[in-house]
Design an enzyme around this catalytic site. Sequence first.
Site, PDB file in Angstrom:
ATOM      1  N   ARG A 120       1.122  -1.052  -0.214  1.00 53.23           N
ATOM      2  CA  ARG A 120      -0.050   0.080  -0.272  1.00 53.23           C
ATOM      3  C   ARG A 120       0.682   1.442   0.696  1.00 53.23           C
ATOM      4  O   ARG A 120       0.094   2.101  -0.429  1.00 53.23           O
ATOM      5  CB  ARG A 120      -1.256  -0.112   0.821  1.00 53.23           C
ATOM      6  CG  ARG A 120      -2.480   0.846   0.859  1.00 53.23           C
ATOM      7  CD  ARG A 120      -3.203   0.644   1.785  1.00 53.23           C
ATOM      8  NE  ARG A 120      -4.429   1.581   1.665  1.00 53.23           N
ATOM      9  CZ  ARG A 120      -4.870   2.701   1.769  1.00 53.23           C
ATOM     10  NH1 ARG A 120      -4.250   3.014   3.238  1.00 53.23           N
ATOM     11  NH2 ARG A 120      -6.554   2.900   1.623  1.00 53.23           N
ATOM     12  N   HIS A 145       0.796   3.816  -2.976  1.00 48.17           N
ATOM     13  CA  HIS A 145       0.083   5.506  -2.645  1.00 48.17           C
ATOM     14  C   HIS A 145       0.911   6.882  -2.642  1.00 48.17           C
ATOM     15  O   HIS A 145       1.119   7.909  -2.660  1.00 48.17           O
ATOM     16  CB  HIS A 145      -0.263   5.726  -0.982  1.00 48.17           C
ATOM     17  CG  HIS A 145      -1.687   4.888  -0.923  1.00 48.17           C
ATOM     18  ND1 HIS A 145      -2.727   5.293   0.179  1.00 48.17           N
ATOM     19  CD2 HIS A 145      -2.617   4.492  -2.164  1.00 48.17           C
ATOM     20  CE1 HIS A 145      -3.554   5.136  -0.012  1.00 48.17           C
ATOM     21  NE2 HIS A 145      -3.950   4.466  -0.791  1.00 48.17           N
ATOM     22  N   HIS A 177      -5.888  -6.500  -4.000  1.00 48.80           N
ATOM     23  CA  HIS A 177      -7.128  -6.640  -2.368  1.00 48.80           C
ATOM     24  C   HIS A 177      -7.203  -7.313  -2.250  1.00 48.80           C
ATOM     25  O   HIS A 177      -8.498  -7.825  -1.556  1.00 48.80           O
ATOM     26  CB  HIS A 177      -8.230  -5.570  -3.172  1.00 48.80           C
ATOM     27  CG  HIS A 177      -8.541  -4.105  -2.385  1.00 48.80           C
ATOM     28  ND1 HIS A 177      -9.391  -3.106  -2.951  1.00 48.80           N
ATOM     29  CD2 HIS A 177      -6.659  -3.165  -1.937  1.00 48.80           C
ATOM     30  CE1 HIS A 177      -8.358  -2.089  -2.539  1.00 48.80           C
ATOM     31  NE2 HIS A 177      -7.497  -1.996  -2.236  1.00 48.80           N
ATOM     32  N   TRP A 237     -10.231  -8.459   2.398  1.00 50.07           N
ATOM     33  CA  TRP A 237     -11.652  -9.093   1.597  1.00 50.07           C
ATOM     34  C   TRP A 237     -11.307 -10.359   0.887  1.00 50.07           C
ATOM     35  O   TRP A 237     -12.500 -10.851   0.183  1.00 50.07           O
ATOM     36  CB  TRP A 237     -10.366  -8.452  -0.120  1.00 50.07           C
ATOM     37  CG  TRP A 237     -10.706  -6.713  -0.419  1.00 50.07           C
ATOM     38  CD1 TRP A 237     -12.072  -6.090   0.038  1.00 50.07           C
ATOM     39  CD2 TRP A 237      -9.998  -5.715   1.189  1.00 50.07           C
ATOM     40  NE1 TRP A 237     -11.698  -4.561  -0.506  1.00 50.07           N
ATOM     41  CE2 TRP A 237     -10.315  -4.189  -0.008  1.00 50.07           C
ATOM     42  CE3 TRP A 237      -8.855  -5.655   1.274  1.00 50.07           C
ATOM     43  CZ2 TRP A 237     -10.185  -3.231   0.616  1.00 50.07           C
ATOM     44  CZ3 TRP A 237      -8.246  -4.946   1.959  1.00 50.07           C
ATOM     45  CH2 TRP A 237      -8.418  -3.144   1.540  1.00 50.07           C
TER      46      TRP A 237
HETATM   47 FE1  CCH Z   1      -6.457   0.098  -1.875  1.00 49.35          FE
HETATM   48  N1  CCH Z   1      -7.187   0.094  -0.042  1.00 49.35           N
HETATM   49  N2  CCH Z   1      -7.170   1.043  -3.014  1.00 49.35           N
HETATM   50  N3  CCH Z   1      -5.317  -0.579  -3.756  1.00 49.35           N
HETATM   51  N4  CCH Z   1      -5.424  -1.215  -0.571  1.00 49.35           N
HETATM   52  C1  CCH Z   1      -7.389  -0.529   1.347  1.00 49.35           C
HETATM   53  C2  CCH Z   1      -6.280  -1.171   1.889  1.00 49.35           C
HETATM   54  C3  CCH Z   1      -5.591  -1.901   0.640  1.00 49.35           C
HETATM   55  C4  CCH Z   1      -8.723   1.542  -2.007  1.00 49.35           C
HETATM   56  C5  CCH Z   1      -8.904   2.000  -0.690  1.00 49.35           C
HETATM   57  C6  CCH Z   1      -8.211   0.983   0.131  1.00 49.35           C
HETATM   58  C7  CCH Z   1      -5.849  -0.248  -4.668  1.00 49.35           C
HETATM   59  C8  CCH Z   1      -6.663   0.608  -4.639  1.00 49.35           C
HETATM   60  C9  CCH Z   1      -7.840   1.463  -3.737  1.00 49.35           C
HETATM   61  C10 CCH Z   1      -3.980  -2.175  -1.051  1.00 49.35           C
HETATM   62  C11 CCH Z   1      -3.556  -1.944  -2.319  1.00 49.35           C
HETATM   63  C12 CCH Z   1      -4.285  -1.461  -3.169  1.00 49.35           C
HETATM   64  C13 CCH Z   1      -8.088   0.713   2.302  1.00 49.35           C
HETATM   65  C14 CCH Z   1      -8.002  -0.173   3.776  1.00 49.35           C
HETATM   66  C15 CCH Z   1      -8.909   1.229   1.269  1.00 49.35           C
HETATM   67  C16 CCH Z   1     -10.198   2.285   1.718  1.00 49.35           C
HETATM   68  C17 CCH Z   1      -7.001   1.198   4.527  1.00 49.35           C
HETATM   69  C18 CCH Z   1      -6.933   0.775   5.882  1.00 49.35           C
HETATM   70  O1  CCH Z   1      -7.473   0.773   6.533  1.00 49.35           O
HETATM   71  O2  CCH Z   1      -5.215   0.071   6.513  1.00 49.35           O
HETATM   72  C19 CCH Z   1      -9.886   2.082  -3.273  1.00 49.35           C
HETATM   73  C20 CCH Z   1     -10.732   3.204  -3.135  1.00 49.35           C
HETATM   74  C21 CCH Z   1      -8.902   1.399  -4.390  1.00 49.35           C
HETATM   75  C22 CCH Z   1      -9.618   2.530  -5.337  1.00 49.35           C
HETATM   76  O3  CCH Z   1     -10.192   1.879  -6.607  1.00 49.35           O
HETATM   77  C23 CCH Z   1      -4.440  -0.432  -5.200  1.00 49.35           C
HETATM   78  C24 CCH Z   1      -4.517  -0.250  -6.838  1.00 49.35           C
HETATM   79  C25 CCH Z   1      -3.484  -1.078  -4.735  1.00 49.35           C
HETATM   80  C26 CCH Z   1      -2.146  -1.667  -5.022  1.00 49.35           C
HETATM   81  C27 CCH Z   1      -2.347  -2.039  -6.157  1.00 49.35           C
HETATM   82  C28 CCH Z   1      -3.516  -2.791  -0.367  1.00 49.35           C
HETATM   83  C29 CCH Z   1      -2.683  -3.889  -0.630  1.00 49.35           C
HETATM   84  C30 CCH Z   1      -4.190  -2.557   1.388  1.00 49.35           C
HETATM   85  C31 CCH Z   1      -4.109  -3.381   2.328  1.00 49.35           C
HETATM   86  C32 CCH Z   1      -3.004  -2.941   3.327  1.00 49.35           C
HETATM   87  C33 CCH Z   1      -2.616  -2.857   4.850  1.00 49.35           C
HETATM   88  O4  CCH Z   1      -2.493  -2.342   5.795  1.00 49.35           O
HETATM   89  O5  CCH Z   1      -3.245  -4.204   5.372  1.00 49.35           O
END
Ligand code: CCH
Length: 284
Positions: free
Chosen positions: A44, A48, A171, A187
């Site tokens: 993540r 970002h 995700h 997820w």
């Molecule tokens: Fe994401 N993401 N993401 N995401 N994401 C969150 C967590 C992860 C969105 C929203 C969220 C991508 C696209 C999107 C990861 C990778 C990717 C969370 C929870 C949200 C909200 C954060 C928390 O509470 O900790 C949205 C909206 C989009 C767009 O559509 C893309 C693209 C990627 C990578 C290629 C990953 C990995 C996580 C998990 C992080 C963790 O701490 O476990």
Amino acid sequence: AAGIPAKEFVPTQEDYVKIYNEVAKRLVEFDEYDDGSYGPVLVRLAWHASGTYDVETKTGGSNGATMRFQPESDHGANAGLKAARDFLEPVKEKFPWVSYSDLWILSGVCALQQMGGPVIPWRPGRSDRDISACTPDGRLPDATKEHKHLRAIFGRMGFNDQEIVALSGAHALGRCHTDRSGFDGPWTFSPTMLTNDYYKLLVGEKWNWKKWNGPAQYEDKTKALMMLPTDMALVKDREFKKWVDKYAKDQDAFFKDFSDVVVKLFELGVPFKQEEKWVFKVVE
Ligand code: CCH
């Protein structure tokens, strides 16, 4: 001796292998975090750092590591990523010659590969920039929104429908945290392994609105898994759904397209001098 300038250290591929291996070692060592791995939060962080890119103004992207500074570190979308940055600080101390920008992205590559994902070729070339390069808030996607927002945000980075769906398969990893985004839960049932389960679950499960006081999100019938409104947009929109169906049926196709699009994401806006990309060996 006086007058003789210190020789500048020029790192080779072997030096970056040492960093990859160090991150891989720490992933195993700190297995009490979250679902047993810092891997998802490292992915993540890399996303970002990269996903702030704007094709028109050529601003943002992973070159700069400007999330080290306020205000970018305080942008709502970046809540919780301090955990990932702190996890990497001892690696930066051990290899002070690496830029934070290269370190964050190489760590994302390492995390994806170590969590069973495809090979993600990588090359160095990012340099750290100062606070003036911080991007404005609002460049990363807002999970409460729908297909139009996804196309606008990812279109600004230069991605098409197929690439949006392929990227979203990340995700399969990690979870939402109520003290970060406000959303809750993972997820998939294997949040530390990259698989195509995200797509399988999107098309195969029945998703209902979760009844709770938090932000609107979906839950499956076991109530253990979740989907964000933006995740569900991928099955509600016909054009997106074609790709969800394809990746749900074909993990190899997902892995191939995911690798290609992640390489593109991680390289947005970086002025590389080096053409060649390296492949790092998974540490067993
Ligand atoms: Fe994401 N993401 N993401 N995401 N994401 C969150 C967590 C992860 C969105 C929203 C969220 C991508 C696209 C999107 C990861 C990778 C990717 C969370 C929870 C949200 C909200 C954060 C928390 O509470 O900790 C949205 C909206 C989009 C767009 O559509 C893309 C693209 C990627 C990578 C290629 C990953 C990995 C996580 C998990 C992080 C963790 O701490 O476990």
